[in-house]
Design a protein around this motif. Structure first.
Motif, PDB file in Angstrom:
ATOM      1  N   PRO A   1       0.820  -1.214   0.000  1.00  0.00           N
ATOM      2  CA  PRO A   1       0.000   0.000   0.000  1.00  0.00           C
ATOM      3  C   PRO A   1       0.851   1.259   0.000  1.00  0.00           C
ATOM      4  O   PRO A   1       0.341   2.351  -0.192  1.00  0.00           O
ATOM      5  N   MET A   2       2.168   1.118   0.222  1.00  0.00           N
ATOM      6  CA  MET A   2       3.024   2.293   0.264  1.00  0.00           C
ATOM      7  C   MET A   2       3.320   2.797  -1.145  1.00  0.00           C
ATOM      8  O   MET A   2       3.449   3.984  -1.376  1.00  0.00           O
ATOM      9  N   THR A   3       3.480   1.878  -2.088  1.00  0.00           N
ATOM     10  CA  THR A   3       3.890   2.301  -3.426  1.00  0.00           C
ATOM     11  C   THR A   3       2.744   2.317  -4.433  1.00  0.00           C
ATOM     12  O   THR A   3       2.924   2.768  -5.546  1.00  0.00           O
ATOM     13  N   SER A   4       1.563   1.828  -4.052  1.00  0.00           N
ATOM     14  CA  SER A   4       0.482   1.779  -5.034  1.00  0.00           C
ATOM     15  C   SER A   4      -0.301   3.085  -5.124  1.00  0.00           C
ATOM     16  O   SER A   4      -1.163   3.219  -5.974  1.00  0.00           O
ATOM     17  N   LEU A   5      -0.031   4.024  -4.232  1.00  0.00           N
ATOM     18  CA  LEU A   5      -0.732   5.308  -4.304  1.00  0.00           C
ATOM     19  C   LEU A   5       0.240   6.394  -4.759  1.00  0.00           C
ATOM     20  O   LEU A   5       1.407   6.360  -4.417  1.00  0.00           O
ATOM     21  N   ASN A   6      -0.261   7.354  -5.511  1.00  0.00           N
ATOM     22  CA  ASN A   6       0.566   8.467  -5.955  1.00  0.00           C
ATOM     23  C   ASN A   6       0.711   9.466  -4.802  1.00  0.00           C
ATOM     24  O   ASN A   6      -0.287   9.985  -4.308  1.00  0.00           O
ATOM     25  N   PRO A   7       1.943   9.746  -4.370  1.00  0.00           N
ATOM     26  CA  PRO A   7       2.120  10.623  -3.204  1.00  0.00           C
ATOM     27  C   PRO A   7       1.734  12.079  -3.454  1.00  0.00           C
ATOM     28  O   PRO A   7       1.595  12.849  -2.520  1.00  0.00           O
ATOM     29  N   LEU A   8       1.571  12.458  -4.717  1.00  0.00           N
ATOM     30  CA  LEU A   8       1.336  13.865  -5.033  1.00  0.00           C
ATOM     31  C   LEU A   8      -0.136  14.251  -5.056  1.00  0.00           C
ATOM     32  O   LEU A   8      -0.470  15.418  -5.192  1.00  0.00           O
ATOM     33  N   PHE A   9      -1.026  13.278  -4.993  1.00  0.00           N
ATOM     34  CA  PHE A   9      -2.452  13.597  -5.059  1.00  0.00           C
ATOM     35  C   PHE A   9      -3.173  13.136  -3.805  1.00  0.00           C
ATOM     36  O   PHE A   9      -2.775  12.153  -3.186  1.00  0.00           O
ATOM     37  N   THR A  10      -4.254  13.835  -3.474  1.00  0.00           N
ATOM     38  CA  THR A  10      -5.012  13.432  -2.299  1.00  0.00           C
ATOM     39  C   THR A  10      -5.730  12.122  -2.603  1.00  0.00           C
ATOM     40  O   THR A  10      -5.919  11.744  -3.768  1.00  0.00           O
ATOM     41  N   VAL A  11      -6.129  11.455  -1.522  1.00  0.00           N
ATOM     42  CA  VAL A  11      -6.870  10.211  -1.619  1.00  0.00           C
ATOM     43  C   VAL A  11      -8.144  10.428  -2.460  1.00  0.00           C
ATOM     44  O   VAL A  11      -8.476   9.630  -3.333  1.00  0.00           O
ATOM     45  N   GLY A  12      -8.802  11.550  -2.204  1.00  0.00           N
ATOM     46  CA  GLY A  12     -10.055  11.841  -2.905  1.00  0.00           C
ATOM     47  C   GLY A  12      -9.848  11.969  -4.401  1.00  0.00           C
ATOM     48  O   GLY A  12     -10.628  11.427  -5.200  1.00  0.00           O
ATOM     49  N   THR A  13      -8.776  12.649  -4.809  1.00  0.00           N
ATOM     50  CA  THR A  13      -8.498  12.822  -6.231  1.00  0.00           C
ATOM     51  C   THR A  13      -8.248  11.477  -6.892  1.00  0.00           C
ATOM     52  O   THR A  13      -8.729  11.210  -7.992  1.00  0.00           O
ATOM     53  N   GLN A  14      -7.484  10.611  -6.185  1.00  0.00           N
ATOM     54  CA  GLN A  14      -7.100   9.344  -6.804  1.00  0.00           C
ATOM     55  C   GLN A  14      -8.273   8.393  -6.943  1.00  0.00           C
ATOM     56  O   GLN A  14      -8.404   7.709  -7.959  1.00  0.00           O
ATOM     57  N   ILE A  15      -9.144   8.333  -5.939  1.00  0.00           N
ATOM     58  CA  ILE A  15     -10.315   7.454  -6.077  1.00  0.00           C
ATOM     59  C   ILE A  15     -11.299   8.103  -7.051  1.00  0.00           C
ATOM     60  O   ILE A  15     -11.917   7.431  -7.876  1.00  0.00           O
ATOM     61  N   GLY A  16     -11.422   9.436  -6.972  1.00  0.00           N
ATOM     62  CA  GLY A  16     -12.332  10.164  -7.848  1.00  0.00           C
ATOM     63  C   GLY A  16     -11.996   9.973  -9.316  1.00  0.00           C
ATOM     64  O   GLY A  16     -12.884   9.879 -10.158  1.00  0.00           O
ATOM     65  N   GLU A  17     -10.695   9.869  -9.599  1.00  0.00           N
ATOM     66  CA  GLU A  17     -10.249   9.690 -10.977  1.00  0.00           C
ATOM     67  C   GLU A  17     -10.879   8.445 -11.605  1.00  0.00           C
ATOM     68  O   GLU A  17     -11.283   8.452 -12.770  1.00  0.00           O
ATOM     69  N   VAL A  18     -10.957   7.378 -10.808  1.00  0.00           N
ATOM     70  CA  VAL A  18     -11.551   6.133 -11.302  1.00  0.00           C
ATOM     71  C   VAL A  18     -13.006   6.374 -11.699  1.00  0.00           C
ATOM     72  O   VAL A  18     -13.458   5.954 -12.768  1.00  0.00           O
ATOM     73  N   LEU A  19     -13.722   7.085 -10.835  1.00  0.00           N
ATOM     74  CA  LEU A  19     -15.146   7.329 -11.089  1.00  0.00           C
ATOM     75  C   LEU A  19     -15.339   8.265 -12.275  1.00  0.00           C
ATOM     76  O   LEU A  19     -16.258   8.094 -13.075  1.00  0.00           O
ATOM     77  N   ARG A  20     -14.472   9.259 -12.389  1.00  0.00           N
ATOM     78  CA  ARG A  20     -14.609  10.227 -13.471  1.00  0.00           C
ATOM     79  C   ARG A  20     -14.283   9.576 -14.814  1.00  0.00           C
ATOM     80  O   ARG A  20     -14.903   9.864 -15.822  1.00  0.00           O
ATOM     81  N   ARG A  21     -13.342   8.636 -14.782  1.00  0.00           N
ATOM     82  CA  ARG A  21     -12.960   7.987 -16.031  1.00  0.00           C
ATOM     83  C   ARG A  21     -13.988   6.935 -16.458  1.00  0.00           C
ATOM     84  O   ARG A  21     -14.473   6.955 -17.577  1.00  0.00           O
ATOM     85  N   HIS A  22     -14.307   6.056 -15.527  1.00  0.00           N
ATOM     86  CA  HIS A  22     -15.192   4.945 -15.910  1.00  0.00           C
ATOM     87  C   HIS A  22     -16.658   5.314 -15.855  1.00  0.00           C
ATOM     88  O   HIS A  22     -17.466   4.800 -16.598  1.00  0.00           O
ATOM     89  N   ARG A  23     -17.043   6.156 -14.917  1.00  0.00           N
ATOM     90  CA  ARG A  23     -18.456   6.461 -14.732  1.00  0.00           C
ATOM     91  C   ARG A  23     -18.833   7.850 -15.245  1.00  0.00           C
ATOM     92  O   ARG A  23     -19.969   8.272 -15.101  1.00  0.00           O
ATOM     93  N   LYS A  24     -17.851   8.561 -15.756  1.00  0.00           N
ATOM     94  CA  LYS A  24     -18.081   9.910 -16.302  1.00  0.00           C
ATOM     95  C   LYS A  24     -18.795  10.812 -15.297  1.00  0.00           C
ATOM     96  O   LYS A  24     -19.691  11.565 -15.643  1.00  0.00           O
ATOM     97  N   MET A  25     -18.412  10.680 -14.026  1.00  0.00           N
ATOM     98  CA  MET A  25     -19.056  11.503 -12.987  1.00  0.00           C
ATOM     99  C   MET A  25     -18.460  12.907 -12.983  1.00  0.00           C
ATOM    100  O   MET A  25     -17.315  13.105 -13.385  1.00  0.00           O
ATOM    101  N   THR A  26     -19.209  13.847 -12.463  1.00  0.00           N
ATOM    102  CA  THR A  26     -18.653  15.185 -12.283  1.00  0.00           C
ATOM    103  C   THR A  26     -17.768  15.176 -11.045  1.00  0.00           C
ATOM    104  O   THR A  26     -17.848  14.268 -10.211  1.00  0.00           O
ATOM    105  N   ARG A  27     -16.946  16.200 -10.916  1.00  0.00           N
ATOM    106  CA  ARG A  27     -16.048  16.299  -9.776  1.00  0.00           C
ATOM    107  C   ARG A  27     -16.812  16.219  -8.444  1.00  0.00           C
ATOM    108  O   ARG A  27     -16.430  15.489  -7.530  1.00  0.00           O
ATOM    109  N   ALA A  28     -17.917  16.973  -8.363  1.00  0.00           N
ATOM    110  CA  ALA A  28     -18.677  17.039  -7.113  1.00  0.00           C
ATOM    111  C   ALA A  28     -19.328  15.688  -6.792  1.00  0.00           C
ATOM    112  O   ALA A  28     -19.277  15.213  -5.654  1.00  0.00           O
ATOM    113  N   ALA A  29     -19.903  15.049  -7.823  1.00  0.00           N
ATOM    114  CA  ALA A  29     -20.561  13.760  -7.608  1.00  0.00           C
ATOM    115  C   ALA A  29     -19.527  12.718  -7.189  1.00  0.00           C
ATOM    116  O   ALA A  29     -19.772  11.897  -6.295  1.00  0.00           O
TER     117      ALA A  29
END
Lengths: 339, 327
Positions: free
Chosen positions: A103-131
């Protein structure tokens, strides 16, 4: 398009080779198994047995010098390997998700947790940032992180190892996958944190009807969590059985040896029974059974021809010329005292 | 245990590390108490298992014992001699009697040295051999005893598997015929089938040479198998210490209970039906430990008193110590 009767995932005669300077490494050699909807399959083996490579092959993550040289991976009956890879891209991360060991190397240290999980949703689910943000907070809550509203804006370095693994699980669950591949998800964690993560996976599996492929070297982890277990040795599955059958009456001498050499917390024995020797070099795998050199039951036949993975009377599959002959784990006697 | 049978004794040992500064212009140095007032003894020929999670201070204790990290207070006695502040030549001579086996056999052996050079190095450093060639007979005997092939001496570490490298590390530690070995997670990096080989080797060597081990580990199943007595650490504090059987069957500290119930047992029906205590939260930061008992933030049994006053380590049964108000 999808075949409703087909198992969730089918792996058929999979071969993976790595073309290195030292020669061709036969990392996965003719591996086949199925995973049904909602099932937990354990894939157990030691370093170099091919268990992680198998998982990477399922996700299309084998890079040069490695290559899938044979076999097929079917998702709902459709091949993930044939065609232009568009099915694989659609399925990966969305219907099949993966959690890695570290778990130490699988996350990008430069982005918040929210941005990194959100990216998955925005890419696959085409969600808006707020959603996406709202959904991320729900997911962090689902995996048992305290103060999810606050955690969402934190960076990986602000979290402990156990919390990061929860974040990775949340990320994997973002698109509500049907299959979760967990590659040694607790190996880097402390015992009490391991217990928390295993509890979480078992709980999510029940609540979400998730199928899980649990890759581990720890037989204890498999015992509590898995319906069926595949034991790998030198790139091959040597035994595939229900967890109860495997642990109580291992059929393959390697499975039996593994169980006997694992010290148990609840049983006291004077001396561990070890498996002498070490696994063969997969640049030039032996012609016969790969375990023959370390097996005290081995005969000429074992050294000369490779046993296929065949059904036994009790429904399990074993690749051995002399199944059920090896001595199983020591009988359980109520343990009083140490040495 | 009588005084003559005690090889190693720790009395109130505290180890602190400076971890930056706090306050206006950094006027207050911040200190991390990695090991806080720890006392125990190890008898000759005994194995003491030292168990704790990451950051509990278990490796720091091992290093302090070997005088590889300075102690802030307390005394360390080895073979009846106070070694807490020994320095220079006497410390060098002392090091012959206490050796370390490392966790990672890939990182602990110099890749540019042959096995013969590696195993004979301690002998050369301590003037017990004048050259690699001169040490050959001793090296061969050690390699053979540790289960390595005869031609291993002239090969380099990369030619060996993890289990074989760990055997080289053990041979190197044994070269000076030490009385005491600190084994810091010696089998954690090894595969199950190889782990049993190395555990058996360590046990055989102990019997043959009357070796004393401090066996540091986080794997309670292995610790139970190899240890005569076990010490459990939590966040720098000793929480329980006793004979192996008592620790497992008559547990006195709720942390030990939780730790034991977290270890998965390779028996599906048993594992499914076990009552498991899953601790919430994580180990507190030792820079800023909670008041009272350090385990109170996660303890399912904690009461008001636990939050105010740290429980002392008391002998709850003969030879069985625990630091808990409720046992």
């Amino acid at each position: 398009m999808t075949d409703a009767d087909a198992p969730l995932l089918q792996v058929k005669h999979l071969f993976v080779k790595f073309f290195t300077r030292r020669g061709t490494v036969h990392a996965v050699r003719d591996v086949s198994f199925d995973i049904a909807r909602g099932e937990t399959l354990g894939l157990v083996g030691e370093s170099g047995s091919g268990k992680s490579v198998t998982a990477q092959a399922l996700m299309g993550l084998i890079d040069l010098p490695g290559r899938i040289t044979g076999g097929d991976v079917r998702w709902h009956g459709q091949s993930l390997l044939e065609g232009d890879g568009s099915l694989l891209r659609r399925v990966r991360g969305q219907e099949i998700a993966m959690v890695f060991q570290d778990p130490m190397t699988s996350l990008n240290p430069l982005f918040t947790v929210g941005t990194q999980i959100g990216e998955v949703l925005r890419r696959h689910r085409k969600m808006t940032r707020a959603a996406a943000r709202t959904r991320v907070i729900e997911l962090l809550d689902l995996v048992g992180l305290s103060n999810p509203g606050q955690r969402v804006d934190q960076y990986p370095h602000e979290l402990s190892g156990g919390m990061r693994q929860r974040v990775l699980i949340a990320m994997a669950l973002a698109c509500e996958p049907q299959l979760l591949i967990a590659d040694e998800p607790t190996t880097a964690l402390d015992v009490t944190i391991q217990a928390q993560i295993l509890e979480l996976i078992a709980d999510l599996q029940q609540r979400l009807g998730l199928a899980v492929l649990m890759i581990t070297h720890d037989l204890g982890v498999v015992a509590g969590l898995c319906d069926r277990v595949a034991v790998m040795y030198s790139g091959k599955i040597v035994e595939l059985a229900t967890a109860d059958d495997l642990f109580h009456r291992p059929a393959h001498p390697y499975s039996a040896g593994l169980l006997r050499s694992t010290p148990r917390l609840d049983v006291v024995i004077p001396r561990l029974v070890s498996i002498e020797g070490s696994p063969p070099d997969l640049v030039s795998p032996p012609v016969g059974c790969a375990f023959a050199e370390r097996c005290h039951l081995a005969t000429e036949e074992c050294r000369e021809s490779m046993p296929g993975l065949h059904f036994q009377d009790d429904g399990r599959k074993v690749a051995c010329w002399r199944p059920f002959e090896a001595e199983g784990p020591a009988p359980v006697t109520a343990g009083e005292g140490g040495r | 245990m009588s005084e003559a049978d005690t090889l190693v004794r720790l009395d109130g040992v505290t180890v602190t590390f400076d971890v930056g500064r706090d306050g206006f212009w950094g006027r207050h140095p911040k200190q991390l108490r990695a090991v806080d007032d720890v006392s125990f003894t190890i008898g000759r020929g005994e194995t003491l298992g030292l168990v704790g999670e990451s950051g509990s201070g278990k490796s720091t204790i091992g290093r302090a014992l070997l005088r590889r990290t300075p102690v802030a207070s307390g005394t360390i006695t080895f073979d009846g001699q106070d070694i807490t502040h020994v320095r220079g030549e006497p410390l060098r001579r002392l090091r012959r009697h206490m050796q370390l086996v490392f966790q990672d056999p890939y990182a602990s052996l110099n890749p540019r040295m042959t096995v013969a050079e590696l195993v004979s190095e301690p002998l050369r450093v301590h003037g017990m051999a004048d050259s690699v060639e001169g040490a050959r007979p001793v090296v061969s005997a050690l390699l053979e005893r540790c289960g390595l092939p005869a031609d291993a001496a002239d090969r380099y570490p990369h030619a060996f598997s993890g289990g074989q490298r760990q055997r080289v590390g053990i041979a190197r530690a044994l070269a000076l015929e030490p009385a005491f070995i600190v084994a810091d997670e010696p089998v954690s990096a090894l595969d199950v089938s190889i782990r049993a080989q190395v555990v058996n080797l360590l046990q055989d060597l102990q019997r043959e040479r009357n070796l004393t081990y401090l066996f540091i580990a986080h794997d309670l199943s292995v610790v139970r198998h190899i240890s005569h007595r076990i010490a459990i650490l939590y966040c720098g504090k000793l929480v329980e210490l006793g004979p192996t059987a008592d620790i497992y069957d008559r547990t006195k500290h709720p942390y030990t209970t939780a730790l034991l119930s977290s270890v998965p047992i390779p028996d599906p029906p048993l594992q499914r039906s076990r009552t498991r205590i899953v601790l919430a939260g994580e180990v507190p930061n030792p820079v800023d430990p909670p008041p009272g008992c350090r385990f109170q933030t996660r303890c399912p049994m904690a009461e008001a008193r636990c939050r105010e006053q740290a429980p002392p380590l008391e002998e709850k049964a003969p030879g069985h110590w625990a630091a808990c108000w409720l046992s």
